[in-house]
Design an enzyme around this catalytic site. Structure first.
Site, PDB file in Angstrom:
ATOM      1  N   GLY A  35       0.861  -1.172   0.000  1.00 37.50           N
ATOM      2  CA  GLY A  35       0.000   0.000   0.000  1.00 37.50           C
ATOM      3  C   GLY A  35       0.899   1.222   0.000  1.00 37.50           C
ATOM      4  O   GLY A  35       2.103   1.110   0.152  1.00 37.50           O
ATOM      5  N   CYS A  36       0.345   2.420  -0.170  1.00 41.68           N
ATOM      6  CA  CYS A  36       1.228   3.559  -0.346  1.00 41.68           C
ATOM      7  C   CYS A  36       0.536   4.906  -0.212  1.00 41.68           C
ATOM      8  O   CYS A  36      -0.673   4.989  -0.094  1.00 41.68           O
ATOM      9  CB  CYS A  36       1.837   3.543  -1.743  1.00 41.68           C
ATOM     10  SG  CYS A  36       2.711   2.062  -2.125  1.00 41.68           S
TER      11      CYS A  36
END
Lengths: 368, 500
Positions: free
Chosen positions: A12-13
């Protein structure tokens, strides 16, 4: 643990980007401020930036950024680069010690033009030649990794939180008309610098938030055309999809975006004749390039900035404009901290790509 | 007595329940039941029983039951009763052994050794009740790239495309091998479901001409029923080179089955044997296939895609690629478990390879050659449930052909005796007293129910994987994991082992 590329690591980011469409310069401190607000969206295992317009004095040359694990790797890689390019400048990329960035690779950059004799002998056009050279180094020379290879642009990345990475590379010394930034939250990682984002090939750089569920369908589609997905990341495969559509199929950027985030059939069935035919043809031909699952992606190039969101809007992505500037970020707050009073703020919706073209003189921009 | 073979089944009648109504007597075309007028009782002779369950299902008081008849031989793992009995049958008749339906031998079924993925945390599963789940499937040749005037306006002239609302199609079953009522049910269901049925090599009966938009018409080695009107009244044309149940050999519809209707549809004299030769007598190599494809395109003014159906054999990847390069818009691969109305037993049980391996190898080869996206790949040869289909699509199929499943939906009990023409369910027979048992409207509804149920399940599985368009499932082998497979099998399937 296996290095990235030997194993697929979902993550994720946080992503952020700024563009000044008239080509006015924006200092690196701006983008650092924006991405650092979203600190909790990363976990310190990867951060990076892409900047366009930072090397005006070398704007006709490829700026090749390389990570070296050893002196031997550098020797082999330089041998290759000096043979395949007419290198003007070879230097260490300036960095400073930052507490949270552990000792990483030796980081170099080279400015140079493609060796025309070798290029002609290989019967490749310039971009294909440069892309092949990059692939050859990354797949063939152990311990050397080219992480940036465009003109008048550069990627800067490391294992760490993005704000620390920005400080490490002293990005406040750089001015660019486009900035993109990435903070990574991988679910597991050996902490390899090359695995951080943005991912770059030639002029294209991608920052991406999400984990696409169409990965292997996309990978097996694109590998038909000579690409090799060595990193096994979503970002890599999305970059190659764009590269293929834009460079090989010569599609305009907004059409390429339609391929990746095509509207749903239900919607297409209701469209008027021309549009219906356009989207049906697109989905029929490029079925393998449709990207599925949650993602928000920002594609940077010397042509402008493209933002796309997944078809179901599973990932957040906010856009805003003020004057000549446009802003994108995973969270609205990350825009407002650098632009408290935007003229327009909206949530980028699925299947509705946003493209902000760079409107500077074409002669200043490498025409792709 | 030399030459005697013990019966296979015993029909057990519960005399306390039986009312001697005689229903079973009229239901059994194999003449297992009879009325003893003297005793005013229904009697049973189990010798002819094939376990089709017609009498069991129709008995109003549930007085009948079928059991395997066990007559032990001395144990011998090599000379099993099956082989001994087959020798006896051949010694009796001097004939080739014939069987029906697909290969029943316990070869590995790879669908049962492949597990599917689902999303957890890092990417969300998608709720098919809330979000659109797209299973629309488009078959046909595709150009390499789109030509556009601008965003929203395409300049590409697409070759003819087949838009299906499900990845499930009904595979070839000819009128002759199955009854008109059975074929009608498939045609009507195909229309409602937005898919196609396949005429097989039996021509198109006048009653079904209005279903041309939902038909694939087959051109096989006997060329039965092929004329210009037939070729132009369809969604696509399928050249049948081979069939999974009997690769390398032709077909034989016995003259007894060729009644006036079948004779008209096939354009052959009534009562004559319809023999399809092993090869097409105008195809002796790949360049001949190319000529036939182009002849068919000319006969249809290039308005119909042409599919080539091949049996899964050892060199399948290269053959599939050759067909694509010869101009096939759709390549159909039929695995060795695919069904049939009649096939020589030795061929059915020993020739060909599983569809899973053939599909995986062909899809990879077409990708290695960079042409996979320009053609469509259809898998066939025994899909028993929706997850088999999901796995096939993830291995690389665009769509799947099913035939046995809709037959079972219509009443087939897999008694493996289609070749006798005595189908008690009115499916694989031309006897009017039997075919009238199959109500096409009711059969249609049952087939529709089945495909709709599978569509729902496919959407549910896709949603679990975080995928909402079947395009993103196609060839997505990372969604598959092998269980209990060797490295070689995993390598051919192009998947990794569970836990990796």
């Amino acid at each position: 643990m296996l290095k990235e590329g030997k194993v697929r690591i979902p993550s994720g980011c946080a992503i952020a980007a700024i563009i000044d469409r008239k080509g006015n310069m924006i200092n690196g401190s701006e983008i650092i401020k924006s991405i650092s607000l979203m600190h909790d969206r990363s976990n310190g295992l990867g951060g990076g930036f892409a900047a366009y317009g930072i090397y005006p004095e070398h704007k006709d040359e490829y700026a090749i950024h390389v990570f070296y694990d050893s002196a031997d790797a550098r020797k082999k890689c330089e041998e290759f680069l000096f043979k395949h390019f007419n290198i003007d400048v070879a230097e260490r990329i300036p960095t400073k010690q930052v507490a949270n960035i552990e000792k990483g690779p030796d980081i170099w950059r080279y400015f140079g033009k493609a060796n025309r004799v070798r290029m002609k002998n290989a019967r490749l056009d310039e971009e294909e030649y440069v892309a092949k050279c990059v692939t050859n180094v990354n797949n063939g020379i152990d311990g050397a990794y080219i992480f940036s290879s465009g003109k008048n642009m550069g990627c800067f990345k490391a294992v760490g939180y993005p704000e620390d990475v920005g400080e490490f590379y002293m990005l406040d010394n750089y001015n660019a008309y486009i900035w993109t930034a990435h903070g990574r939250f991988p679910t597991n990682t050996p902490g390899w610098w090359g695995g951080s984002h943005p991912f770059n090939i030639l002029d294209w750089s991608i920052v991406h938030n999400g984990e696409i569920s169409s990965y292997d369908a996309n990978r097996r589609y694109i590998e038909q055309f000579g690409y090799k997905c060595t990193m096994q990341t979503d970002t890599e495969v999305i970059t190659y999809l764009f590269d293929h559509l834009l460079r090989h199929h010569r599609l305009p950027i907004d059409v390429a975006a339609d391929v990746l985030t095509a509207p749903e059939w239900e919607e297409i069935d209701r469209m008027e004749k021309d549009k219906k035919e356009y989207y049906t043809t697109l989905r029929s031909i490029y079925s393998g390039a449709l990207v599925n699952g949650p993602f928000s992606v920002i594609l940077g190039s010397n042509k402008g900035l493209l933002a796309i969101n997944d078809r179901l809007k599973l990932r957040s992505l906010t856009a805003a404009t003020k004057g000549d500037k446009a802003y994108f970020a995973s969270e609205e707050s990350a825009i407002r901290i650098i632009c408290p009073d935007p003229e327009k703020v909206w949530s980028v919706s699925g299947a509705e790509p946003v493209f902000i073209p760079l409107e500077i003189e074409t002669s200043e921009v490498e025409d792709l | 007595m030399i030459g005697y073979i013990p019966r296979k089944f015993t029909v057990i009648r519960d005399n306390d329940l039986c009312t001697n109504c005689g229903g079973c007597v009229s239901q059994c075309a194999n003449e297992c039941h009879s009325i003893n007028a003297e005793k005013n009782r229904v009697l049973t002779n189990s010798n002819n029983c094939v376990a089709c369950h017609r009498c069991v299902d129709m008995c109003p008081v549930s007085a009948l039951r079928i059991e395997k008849y066990i007559c032990d031989y001395r144990n011998n793992a090599n000379w099993t009763p099956e082989y001994q009995q087959e020798i006896v049958r051949q010694a009796n008749t001097g004939s080739t052994l014939l069987s029906a339906m697909g290969n029943p031998k316990p070869y590995p079924i790879y669908w049962d050794k492949i597990l599917l993925n689902a999303s957890q945390v890092t990417n969300p599963s998608i709720d098919p009740l809330r979000e659109p789940m797209e299973i629309r499937t488009i078959l046909g040749r595709k150009p390499d790239k789109i030509e556009i005037e601008k965003k929203g306006k395409s300049l590409t002239k697409m070759p003819p495309q087949i838009i299906l609302e499900t990845p499930i199609m009904f595979s070839a079953m000819s009128f002759g091998s199955i009854s008109l009522n059975a074929q009608k049910a498939l045609a009507m269901a195909a229309k409602e479901l937005g898919t196609i049925f396949n005429t097989g090599e039996g021509g198109l009966h006048p009653d079904l001409e209005s279903f041309g938009k939902y038909a694939a018409v087959q051109v096989a080695s006997g060329r039965f029923g092929v004329h210009k009107g037939y070729l132009n009244n369809c969604r696509f044309i399928e050249i049948k080179i081979g069939q999974g149940a009997k690769p390398g050999i032709g077909g034989h519809l016995p003259g007894e089955k060729v009644n006036v209707e079948v004779s008209n549809a096939r354009m052959i004299p009534e009562g004559s044997d319809a023999i399809s030769p092993a090869p097409h007598h105008d195809i002796y190599s790949i360049e001949d296939l190319r000529q036939l494809i182009w002849s068919l395109k000319q006969a249809t003014d290039a308005t119909k895609p042409v599919a080539v159906k091949i049996a899964a054999v050892h060199n399948i990847a290269a053959i599939a690629s050759g067909c694509a390069r010869a101009g096939a818009d759709i390549v159909v691969i039929d695995g060795f478990r695919g069904g049939t109305g009649a096939a020589p037993t030795r061929i059915r049980d020993n020739v060909g390879i599983p569809i899973e391996l053939a599909l995986a190898a062909a899809d990879q080869r077409l990708r290695d050659e960079g042409i996979r996206s320009t053609i469509s790949l259809v898998a066939s040869g025994s899909f028993r449930c929706s997850s088999d289909i999901v796995k096939a699509i993830a291995l690389g199929a665009d769509a799947c052909y099913v035939a046995s499943a809709p037959l079972i939906a219509m009443g087939c009990h897999m008694c493996h005796t289609c070749n006798t023409g005595k189908c008690n369910w009115g499916i694989a027979t031309q006897k009017p007293e039997l075919t009238k048992r199959l109500n096409p409207n009711m059969a249609q509804k049952r087939i529709e129910n089945l495909v709709n149920a599978w569509n729902h399940e496919i959407k549910e599985i896709m949603g679990g994987m975080g995928i909402n368009a079947i395009d993103s499932l196609r060839g997505n082998r990372l969604m598959l994991r092998g269980i209990g497979l060797t490295n070689k099998e995993l390598e051919i399937l192009g998947i990794i082992h569970a836990g990796e």
